[in-house]
Design a protein around this motif. Structure first.
Motif, PDB file in Angstrom:
ATOM      1  N   VAL A   1       0.851  -1.181   0.000  1.00  9.87           N
ATOM      2  CA  VAL A   1       0.000   0.000   0.000  1.00  9.87           C
ATOM      3  C   VAL A   1       0.888   1.233   0.000  1.00  9.87           C
ATOM      4  CG1 VAL A   1      -1.574   1.382   1.402  1.00  9.87           C
ATOM      5  CG2 VAL A   1      -1.963  -1.074   1.143  1.00  9.87           C
ATOM      6  N   ILE A   2       0.545   2.201  -0.825  1.00 16.23           N
ATOM      7  CA  ILE A   2       1.248   3.480  -0.751  1.00 16.23           C
ATOM      8  C   ILE A   2       0.220   4.595  -0.564  1.00 16.23           C
ATOM      9  CG2 ILE A   2       3.219   2.769  -2.180  1.00 16.23           C
ATOM     10  CD1 ILE A   2       1.901   4.169  -4.560  1.00 16.23           C
ATOM     11  N   SER A   3       0.656   5.701   0.047  1.00 11.71           N
ATOM     12  CA  SER A   3      -0.210   6.868   0.192  1.00 11.71           C
ATOM     13  C   SER A   3       0.527   8.072  -0.360  1.00 11.71           C
ATOM     14  CB  SER A   3      -0.514   7.146   1.668  1.00 11.71           C
ATOM     15  OG  SER A   3      -1.087   6.036   2.264  1.00 11.71           O
ATOM     16  N   GLY A   4      -0.209   8.946  -0.989  1.00 10.93           N
ATOM     17  CA  GLY A   4       0.471  10.130  -1.504  1.00 10.93           C
ATOM     18  C   GLY A   4      -0.485  11.100  -2.148  1.00 10.93           C
ATOM     19  N   GLU A   5       0.092  12.069  -2.822  1.00 15.27           N
ATOM     20  CA  GLU A   5      -0.706  13.118  -3.432  1.00 15.27           C
ATOM     21  C   GLU A   5      -0.631  12.977  -4.949  1.00 15.27           C
ATOM     22  OE1 GLU A   5      -0.020  17.145  -1.781  1.00 15.27           O
ATOM     23  OE2 GLU A   5       0.092  17.732  -3.895  1.00 15.27           O
TER      24      GLU A   5
ATOM     25  N   ALA B   1       2.938  11.182  -5.489  1.00 18.99           N
ATOM     26  CA  ALA B   1       4.176  11.452  -4.744  1.00 18.99           C
ATOM     27  C   ALA B   1       3.952  11.377  -3.245  1.00 18.99           C
ATOM     28  CB  ALA B   1       4.700  12.837  -5.101  1.00 18.99           C
ATOM     29  N   ASP B   2       4.903  10.807  -2.532  1.00 19.29           N
ATOM     30  CA  ASP B   2       4.936  10.986  -1.082  1.00 19.29           C
ATOM     31  C   ASP B   2       6.270  11.656  -0.743  1.00 19.29           C
ATOM     32  OD1 ASP B   2       6.899   9.055  -1.128  1.00 19.29           O
ATOM     33  OD2 ASP B   2       5.722   7.507  -0.113  1.00 19.29           O
ATOM     34  N   GLU B   3       6.595  11.742   0.532  1.00 20.14           N
ATOM     35  CA  GLU B   3       7.785  12.527   0.854  1.00 20.14           C
ATOM     36  C   GLU B   3       9.064  11.831   0.397  1.00 20.14           C
ATOM     37  OE1 GLU B   3       5.794  11.072   2.960  1.00 20.14           O
ATOM     38  OE2 GLU B   3       7.143   9.630   3.912  1.00 20.14           O
ATOM     39  N   SER B   4       8.970  10.541   0.033  1.00 18.54           N
ATOM     40  CA  SER B   4      10.189   9.823  -0.349  1.00 18.54           C
ATOM     41  C   SER B   4      10.439   9.835  -1.863  1.00 18.54           C
ATOM     42  CB  SER B   4      10.113   8.368   0.121  1.00 18.54           C
ATOM     43  OG  SER B   4       9.219   7.648  -0.693  1.00 18.54           O
ATOM     44  N   GLY B   5       9.380  10.033  -2.631  1.00 17.91           N
ATOM     45  CA  GLY B   5       9.586   9.985  -4.075  1.00 17.91           C
ATOM     46  C   GLY B   5       8.280  10.033  -4.840  1.00 17.91           C
ATOM     47  N   GLU B   6       8.370   9.686  -6.127  1.00 20.41           N
ATOM     48  CA  GLU B   6       7.216   9.800  -7.004  1.00 20.41           C
ATOM     49  C   GLU B   6       7.130   8.542  -7.867  1.00 20.41           C
ATOM     50  OE1 GLU B   6       6.935  14.086  -8.439  1.00 20.41           O
ATOM     51  OE2 GLU B   6       6.228  12.975 -10.185  1.00 20.41           O
ATOM     52  N   ILE B   7       5.920   8.192  -8.264  1.00 24.88           N
ATOM     53  CA  ILE B   7       5.781   7.000  -9.109  1.00 24.88           C
ATOM     54  C   ILE B   7       4.571   7.177 -10.015  1.00 24.88           C
ATOM     55  CG2 ILE B   7       4.257   5.659  -7.596  1.00 24.88           C
ATOM     56  CD1 ILE B   7       6.142   3.232  -8.218  1.00 24.88           C
ATOM     57  N   THR B   8       4.543   6.445 -11.130  1.00 22.91           N
ATOM     58  CA  THR B   8       3.363   6.464 -11.985  1.00 22.91           C
ATOM     59  C   THR B   8       2.444   5.315 -11.585  1.00 22.91           C
ATOM     60  OG1 THR B   8       4.646   7.358 -13.816  1.00 22.91           O
ATOM     61  CG2 THR B   8       2.533   6.347 -14.363  1.00 22.91           C
TER      62      THR B   8
END
Ligand code: ADP
Ligand code: MG
Length: 646
Positions: free
Chosen positions: A43-47, A67-74
């Motif tokens: 599970v990931i959480s982000g904006e 993106a979360d505070e550690s990085g970004e992903i598609t």
């Protein structure tokens, strides 16, 4: 939406609360985007930063940069184009899925709060119209009312069972906090189901205590002669069945016994014994069948034996003439459809009633038998169910089983043949016809009216007559034939004036022609296991080797369960074994033979796993027999809707 939910059986809040998740999502770790690795679910959480819709061949992909505070992903969604508009930059999302290449393939998501991505999120049986997501919303809303649900179990009994309260169970069913919660909830709800059934059975048992039947004493001279008239020795199983029946008939407590045995195992011989016990004690017996065809078949079996013994025997169906019908009620043994026997025979005259295929009988009809002094009753069924199951469903009947068929039988050879090689099946069939045997061809089970089934069967008979079966005499048996025509057809087949019967499933029960040694079932994958087993039982009734040829589409085209059914049939002819397989394959509550038995209402019970629960339910039911509580209504509903044997 209301209509769509109704299609899933969800009409009330209560329905929703008791809608059982098929499974729960497993627990998965929450990870920072930069720390994702491997292909394990996470599970990931982000904006959301940006979204776009992309077409790749037939697929529509929604892609969002998250993106979360550690990085970004598609993050990638498949075929949910409408999401592209909902995913706005700046939105907080929680996604469950796994790495696929450099992207994150989303399996479930939450746009606000945590529901679908939660550990142990319920996965409901959904449809295209009503998605799992929608069902989660609906269930979530219904849960607000869970606390209002009345617990049918009195508090003092609840403690003893060690099961959670009803409201807790309902909450845990939809929102388990850990893996075991959901299972505990299921068990509690299963307990309620079993309790309702056991309570009904217990009450019925109690209600019967007042009833009296005629005590028939010891076996006498007539049944002694019966044994000598039979052209064979009874098998040990038959002897055992007879001993159990004799023990019942001796007393004034009405016998309520279920005689289970596979097709052809020799139940009728035992049933006739019971009827003759009534006759030798100066009373009368009735053999009741669910259909006219079956009644006629029984009569053909029973009448010659009665004649040899000097016992009068009459057939009572709607198609026998008025005079014969008037005379029937005074015969010593009456064979007929249940409806006519109840109309035409003073039931209190009967000392023994044999009810064939009891699960097809309605409650009221059985109740009618019970007016006044009532007969000892033997229920026969050729759709065996495992003994434990029988005790569950027919908890108030004694159960006798005939498990071993007469020894002179050769097991039927069953083959599974793919359609493109169907000609091999017909070649084998015609070879046997040339040797003087007879055959059945069973038409596909199309879901349509009796009329269109009849028409399809006639067309198929015509086609076969011109093609594979040219030169042979072909008849067609279906449910739309008039009684006279049907009888005539069966008589001609029996007299070997016809070689092949092309038939719908109407031949499933009762047809008994030992010279018919081969059966082809077309599109066999469409039939249920129990039904195929019943059909197959039409062959293998004589000393000759018999064959059952199951023709289906190619193996690769079949569902796993269809393959398993056909494989099971090829591997065994034992009905009890097949019943177990059926139970396994179809899941609880859908066992064919128990369709109308109340088991079909079981949503939570797993009959195999829950045997202990069943025992508990039976004990609790004993204590609750006189209890006027919320369960009463349910008991009444279950027993009114279903054709539970009285
Ligand atoms: P069911 O009613 O269980 O389908 P039936 O009583 O009709 O079975 O018996 C099937 C066939 O087996 C009948 O032809 C019957 O005569 C024959 N049969 C029954 N009992 C025996 C036995 N003990 N030995 C040999 N044949 C038997
Ligand atoms: Mg029979």
């Amino acid at each position: 939406m209301k209509k769509r939910l109704a299609k899933l059986g969800l009409r009330t809040v209560g329905d929703v609360l008791e809608y059982r998740p098929r499974r729960y999502e497993p627990a998965v770790p929450e990870r920072r985007i930069a720390e994702l690795f491997g292909e394990d679910e996470a599970v990931i959480s982000g904006e959301v930063r940006s979204t776009r819709l992309q077409r790749a061949r037939r697929l529509k992909l929604v892609k969002a940069r998250v993106a979360d505070e550690s990085g970004e992903i598609t993050a990638v969604w498949f075929n949910q184009a409408w999401l592209a508009d909902r995913l706005r930059p700046g939105m907080q999302v929680r996604l469950r899925g796994n790495l696929r290449g450099r992207d994150f393939a989303v399996r479930s998501y939450d746009l606000d709060g945590v529901s679908a991505t939660a550990d142990f999120a319920p996965v409901y049986p959904a449809t295209e119209e009503v998605t799992v997501k929608k069902l989660r919303d609906v269930a979530g809303a219904a849960l607000e009312y869970a606390r209002d649900v009345v617990d049918p179990l009195p508090a003092e009994l609840k403690g003893a069972t060690g099961l959670p309260g009803k409201a807790d169970a309902l909450v845990a069913l939809h929102h388990p906090r850990e893996e075991t919660d959901g299972e505990r909830a299921r068990r509690r709800l299963a307990f309620d189901e079993l309790l309702v059934l056991q309570l009904g059975l217990a009450r019925r048992r109690l209600g019967r205590e007042e009833e009296r039947a005629t005590a028939l004493g010891q076996p006498g001279e007539l049944v002694e002669r019966y044994r000598t008239v039979l052209p064979f020795e009874l098998t040990p199983d038959q002897e055992q069945a007879i001993a159990e029946i004799d023990a019942d008939l001796r007393g004034e407590r009405p016998m309520e016994r279920l005689l289970q045995g596979d097709v052809g195992s020799g139940k009728t011989v035992v049933a006739l014994y019971a009827l003759l016990r009534a006759v030798e004690a100066g009373h009368r017996g009735a053999l009741m069948a669910p259909t006219e065809t079956l009644a006629e078949q029984h009569f053909l079996t029973v009448e010659p034996i009665c004649a040899a013994l000097g016992v009068s025997c009459a057939l009572l169906t709607s198609s026998v003439g008025a005079r014969a019908r008037r005379a029937a009620p005074s015969a010593q043994i009456v064979v007929g459809t249940h409806a006519l026997i109840q109309e035409g025979v003073e039931l209190s005259d009967l000392a023994v009633a044999v009810v064939d295929e009891q699960h097809r009988f309605g409650v009221e009809q059985r109740a009618a038998i019970r007016a006044g002094r009532r007969p000892h009753t033997l229920h026969m069924t050729a759709t065996p169910i495992p003994r434990t199951l029988a005790l569950t469903v027919y908890g108030d009947l004694s159960v006798t089983e005939i498990t071993k068929p007469p020894a002179n039988r050769m097991p039927i050879v069953t083959r599974w043949i793919p359609e493109e090689r169907a000609s091999e099946a017909y070649r084998r069939l015609t070879r046997l016809l040339k040797e003087g045997r007879q055959a059945y061809v069973v038409c596909p089970l199309i879901e349509a009216s009796e009329t269109s089934r009849a028409r399809a069967a006639e067309q198929e008979a015509d086609r076969l007559q011109r093609a594979e079966l040219r030169g042979f005499r072909v008849g067609c048996l279906h449910g739309k034939l008039k009684p006279d025509d049907r009888r005539d057809l069966m008589a001609r087949f029996k007299a070997r004036q016809l070689d092949v019967l092309v038939a719908t499933t109407v031949i499933e029960v009762g047809v008994d022609v030992p010279n018919a040694t081969v059966m082809i079932v077309q599109e066999a994958d469409r039939f249920g296991l129990a039904q195929l087993h019943q059909l197959r039982g039409r062959v293998g009734r004589g000393a000759e080797q018999s064959y059952c040829l199951l023709v289906s589409r190619r193996k690769e085209e079949l569902t796993e369960s269809a393959q398993a059914r056909l494989e099971a049939l090829v591997s065994t002819t034992d009905g009890f074994e097949l019943a177990e397989v059926d139970l396994e394959l179809r899941g609880e509550g859908q066992l064919l033979g128990t369709r109308q038995s109340g088991l079909s209402d079981f949503r939570f019970t797993k009959l195999r796993a829950d045997r202990h629960l069943l025992e508990q339910a039976r004990e609790v039911a004993e204590q609750l027999v006189d209890y006027e509580g919320p369960l009463n209504e349910e008991v009444e509903r279950l027993f009114a809707e279903h054709d539970l044997p009285a």
